[in-house]
Design an enzyme around this catalytic site. Structure first.
Site, mmCIF file in Angstrom:
data_model
loop_
_atom_site.group_PDB
_atom_site.id
_atom_site.type_symbol
_atom_site.label_atom_id
_atom_site.label_comp_id
_atom_site.label_asym_id
_atom_site.label_seq_id
_atom_site.Cartn_x
_atom_site.Cartn_y
_atom_site.Cartn_z
ATOM 1 N N ASN A 191 0.800 -1.217 0.000
ATOM 2 C CA ASN A 191 0.000 0.000 0.000
ATOM 3 C C ASN A 191 0.840 1.277 0.000
ATOM 4 O OD1 ASN A 191 -1.688 -2.077 2.102
ATOM 5 N ND2 ASN A 191 -2.691 -1.373 0.253
ATOM 6 N N ILE A 193 1.177 6.914 0.570
ATOM 7 C CA ILE A 193 0.519 5.825 1.288
ATOM 8 C C ILE A 193 -0.956 5.787 0.923
ATOM 9 C CG2 ILE A 193 -0.005 4.907 3.580
ATOM 10 C CD1 ILE A 193 2.348 6.765 4.549
ATOM 11 N N CYS A 194 -1.478 4.568 0.720
ATOM 12 C CA CYS A 194 -2.920 4.418 0.495
ATOM 13 C C CYS A 194 -3.531 3.858 1.769
ATOM 14 C CB CYS A 194 -3.177 3.481 -0.677
ATOM 15 S SG CYS A 194 -4.921 3.211 -0.972
ATOM 16 N N LEU A 195 -4.175 4.739 2.541
ATOM 17 C CA LEU A 195 -4.807 4.289 3.782
ATOM 18 C C LEU A 195 -6.072 5.121 3.963
ATOM 19 C CD1 LEU A 195 -4.664 2.559 6.349
ATOM 20 C CD2 LEU A 195 -3.361 4.376 7.428
ATOM 21 N N LEU A 224 -0.983 -0.328 -4.196
ATOM 22 C CA LEU A 224 -0.279 0.699 -4.974
ATOM 23 C C LEU A 224 0.957 0.067 -5.590
ATOM 24 C CD1 LEU A 224 -0.280 3.941 -2.788
ATOM 25 C CD2 LEU A 224 -1.397 3.575 -4.974
#
Lengths: 397, 169
Positions: free
Chosen positions: B98, B105-107, B140
């Site tokens: 991620n 960051i993908c959160l 990602l």
């Protein structure tokens, strides 16, 4: 307070932010807003029963229509003023005056801050009564309506200074003099103390006052006195004696303390020795009582064990009986089966007899009994039926 | 509700001016809390004397490929923080399903699931647990997502390779 003054203060007391206050004591986390993480200001509670500062929750709802804590849907219509008790709790927290950095040393409860700024705080910005420029309240000259920025002459040096700066000027003004208490010389206020420490006219004690010389007089005569003072010659000797006495006293005190300590220790050992024997007796007694208790426990356990044994025997008896009953039931079942088979055989026999009777009467019609008969001859129904007949006949015989 | 609308209307112009002060006050409070009771494995401090940009450090969680490693992050706070989330990126090169190659960051809680009650500490703790439990459904870094399930040994090798880049620089 006069009305122009109040009008002058209002902007500053309005512009202070409760959230920027410094809290003196530790604030319980439960009294803090989860959004700004500072003690609550205007606490409001949501329909999902979470509490925030009014300003914080309003801002948060502009971004997202849900409760920041549990994400349940929320609108401005769903927030209500929190219980008064909560507002009171946060307003009772002790804070520093917002003008602490400017020099105000007041500590007060948060609810009183606004009043303090309006009425008391000397470090609030107010308008100069004359020219309207911003000054601190402490710099106003009482209730006078004069401008504090007007220059006036110093009372002592006649140098020009603004009223505002006069106090700080007077502290250093070289013309602001005072006379020496001893010689009467005029000297600036800032230097008078240094002069008095060396003034020839000042009254001083003899150097040997500490060892008993009663002489005192002007400093300029102290040198002539000390030449003739007998105590000044003896002073080194006397001082040495004094210090030796002090040393001895210290040592004596120390020794006395040690002696007391060892005496108490000795007394305690004596007491312990006399106590040991009685303590041993007590212990034996305790052990014996304990043993007695254990024995009675054991007896009780033995009795209950016996009861349990008896119960187990009864149980085994019932089990045996149960088994026997089961066997009997099985036997009865078998007998019933046997009877069923016999009944069946009898039925067949009856049917066959009927058929034979009809044959004998010469009736050859295809009735149900003739079908049975044929089937029996073909061996379809056959064996069981035949065996049954023979059984029947045997039993009859 | 009349009271509340009155209050907000009266405060509106003042609040615009105070927006900066609110962020500063909140970040100061957070910094104080982090200093007074630092959570294990996490630290954060303003960088270059600017209260709106922080550098965070985070220990890789135990029992994951990231154990015994330390990761640096950059946190940039918007002027309406905490109403909007901080922009958080890894500055240590990272190999994770991620996280992309630039450290982004993908959160969800840093995007649409952000709430004003989150703070530096909760964000860093969430990222720490993301390291051990990646969301492989929306990666990602596709290679990392693939290796995470299929070949943990190779994942760790590539991750360490990338981590070492930072040490050599």
């Amino acid at each position: 307070m006069s009305s122009p003054d109040a009008a002058a203060i209002r902007p500053s007391s309005h512009s202070f932010d409760l959230r920027s206050l410094t809290y003196i004591t530790h604030v319980d986390d439960n009294l803090c807003c989860p959004i700004c993480q500072s003690p609550l200001v205007d606490p409001f509670t949501t329909s999902c029963r979470h509490t925030f500062c009014l300003a914080c929750i309003t801002d948060a709802l502009k971004v997202s229509k849900s409760c920041p804590v549990d994400r349940s849907p929320l609108d401005t219509a769903d927030i209500k003023m929190a219980p008064v008790v909560l507002a009171n709790l946060v307003n009772d927290l002790t804070v520093l005056c917002p003008n602490h950095a400017l020099g105000c040393s007041a500590t007060l409860s948060r609810g009183n801050v606004e009043g303090h700024l309006k009425e008391d705080c000397q470090y609030v910005t107010v308008d100069c009564p004359g020219c309207g420029e911003k000054i601190m309240r402490k710099d106003r000259q009482g209730d006078s309506e004069d401008c504090v920025h007007v220059e006036e002459a110093c009372r002592y040096c006649s140098e020009k200074h603004r009223k505002l700066d006069m106090k700080s000027h007077e502290a250093v003004c070289s013309a602001f003099t005072s006379s020496c208490r001893h010689c009467g010389i005029e000297c600036p206020l800032s230097k008078i103390l240094a002069h008095e420490a060396t003034c020839d006219e000042a009254i001083v004690n003899c150097d040997s006052a500490s060892v008993g010389c009663p002489w005192h007089g002007p400093r300029k005569e102290s040198t002539t006195h000390s030449v003739s003072c007998p105590l000044t010659h003896l002073r080194p000797l006397l001082e040495e004696h004094n210090s030796r006495i002090a040393n001895l006293e210290r040592e004596n005190k120390l020794l006395r303390r040690r002696l007391e300590a060892s005496l108490t220790a000795r007394a305690q050992t004596d007491i312990i020795q006399s106590n040991t024997t009685t303590a041993l007796d007590n212990q034996t007694l305790r052990v014996l009582t304990e043993q007695e208790r254990i024995r009675s426990d054991m007896e009780r356990l033995y009795v209950s064990m016996q009861e349990l044994d008896m119960k187990q025997n009864t149980l085994a008896m019932f089990m045996g009986e149960n088994m026997r009953t089961q066997e009997e039931v099985a036997m009865i079942g078998a007998a019933v089966n046997n009877l069923q088979t016999q009944l069946h055989g009898l039925q067949l026999l009856t049917i066959r007899r009927q058929g034979m009777d009809q044959n004998g009467a010469g009736n050859r019609s295809d009735g149900p009994s003739s079908q049975v008969k044929r089937a029996a001859e073909n061996g379809v129904l056959g064996r069981a039926g035949r065996e049954c007949f023979s059984d029947m006949f045997e039993t009859r015989d | 509700m009349e009271a509340s609308s009155n209050l907000t209307a009266a405060n509106a112009p003042k609040r615009a001016a105070e927006a900066g002060a609110t962020v500063t006050k909140r970040l100061q409070t957070e910094l104080m809390q982090l200093m007074l009771s630092p959570p294990p494995g996490i630290s954060a401090f303003p960088r270059d004397g600017n209260l709106l940009s922080w550098t965070g450090t985070m220990a890789g969680p135990a029992d994951t490929p990231f154990a015994n490693l330390t990761f640096k992050l950059s946190l940039e706070f918007p002027s309406n923080y905490p109403m909007s989330p901080p922009n958080v990126t890894f500055t240590t090169p990272m190999f994770h399903p991620n996280v992309d190659m630039a450290g982004r960051i993908c959160l969800d809680i840093l995007k649409e699931k952000w709430s004003a009650v989150y703070n530096v500490q909760t964000v860093l703790l969430s990222l720490q647990s993301l390291l051990g439990e990646p969301n492989n459904k929306s990666p990602l870094n596709g290679q990392a997502a693939d290796l995470w399930d299929r070949d943990p040994a190779e994942f760790k090798r590539l991750m360490l390779l990338r981590y070492r880049e930072a040490e050599e620089e």
